[in-house]
Scaffold this motif. Structure first.
Motif, short mmCIF file in Angstrom:
data_model
loop_
_atom_site.label_atom_id
_atom_site.label_comp_id
_atom_site.label_asym_id
_atom_site.label_seq_id
_atom_site.Cartn_x
_atom_site.Cartn_y
_atom_site.Cartn_z
N GLU A 1 31.03 -26.92 -37.08
CA GLU A 1 32.54 -26.08 -36.82
C GLU A 1 33.60 -26.66 -36.52
O GLU A 1 34.54 -25.98 -37.62
CB GLU A 1 32.22 -24.85 -36.12
N VAL A 2 33.65 -28.10 -35.26
CA VAL A 2 35.32 -28.21 -35.47
C VAL A 2 35.44 -28.50 -36.84
O VAL A 2 36.85 -28.62 -37.15
CB VAL A 2 34.47 -29.57 -34.43
N ALA B 1 39.95 -28.50 -39.79
CA ALA B 1 40.71 -28.97 -41.53
C ALA B 1 41.59 -27.53 -41.62
O ALA B 1 42.68 -27.13 -42.35
CB ALA B 1 39.39 -28.93 -43.02
N GLY B 2 41.18 -26.53 -40.94
CA GLY B 2 42.23 -25.14 -41.79
C GLY B 2 43.50 -24.90 -41.16
O GLY B 2 44.28 -24.77 -41.78
N ALA C 1 40.11 -19.87 -41.23
CA ALA C 1 38.74 -21.07 -40.54
C ALA C 1 38.07 -20.32 -39.84
O ALA C 1 36.89 -20.48 -39.45
CB ALA C 1 39.38 -22.31 -39.88
N ALA C 2 38.26 -20.17 -38.03
CA ALA C 2 37.27 -18.94 -37.47
C ALA C 2 37.30 -18.24 -37.91
O ALA C 2 36.05 -18.07 -37.43
CB ALA C 2 38.73 -18.42 -36.33
N LEU D 1 32.93 -17.82 -38.06
CA LEU D 1 32.39 -16.49 -37.11
C LEU D 1 31.39 -16.20 -38.38
O LEU D 1 30.18 -15.43 -38.07
CB LEU D 1 33.26 -15.42 -36.51
N PHE D 2 31.47 -15.34 -39.02
CA PHE D 2 31.30 -14.94 -40.71
C PHE D 2 29.57 -15.97 -40.66
O PHE D 2 28.47 -15.47 -41.58
CB PHE D 2 32.08 -14.93 -41.90
N MET D 3 30.07 -17.19 -41.01
CA MET D 3 29.16 -18.19 -40.91
C MET D 3 27.99 -18.14 -40.48
O MET D 3 26.58 -19.20 -40.67
CB MET D 3 29.21 -19.67 -41.48
#
Length: 125
Positions: free
Chosen positions: A71-72, A77-78, A105-106, A110-112
């Motif tokens: 996730e980092v 990247a976002g 991106a956050a 959170l969704f994934m």
């Protein structure tokens, strides 16, 4: 495809509004509507395409440099995509672009990761 679809819908709205305000009728109105839909579809598709390539490039580069895909990488990247995309607009716009990129991106993270987050929280009934 998404960019062209969103741009096309925006173009339909703008074309109908502009042709109504201008008082156009018949084939002139239809031609004006087609022109606006085509223009907005292309502009939006191009913008989203550039953002996708930038985000993917940053993601692959970070994954290669860090040796992990987590996730980092998504958050960095976002944020970097938003910062770079709006960098020509000055420092304030650059910061806003970075904040928007980080927020998207956050939300994606959170969704994934919702299953992992739910298992980490204590179960309440």
């Amino acid at each position: 495809m998404t960019g062209a679809s969103v741009g096309g819908l925006t173009g339909i709205y703008m074309g109908l509004r502009e042709s109504q305000l201008s008082g156009l009728t018949g084939s002139v109105r239809r031609t004006q509507l087609i022109n606006v839909v085509t223009k907005r579809g292309a502009i939006t598709a191009n913008t989203l395409g550039v953002l996708a390539v930038m985000y993917s490039g940053f993601g692959v580069l970070l994954s290669y440099l860090r040796g992990t895909d987590d996730e980092v990488n998504t958050l960095v990247a976002g944020t970097a995509t938003g910062l770079l995309y709006k960098s020509s607009g000055g420092l304030r716009r650059c910061g806003v672009g970075g904040a928007i990129g980080f927020s998207l991106a956050a939300a994606c993270c959170l969704f994934m990761s919702r299953d992992r987050l739910q298992s980490a929280l204590p179960y309440k009934q």
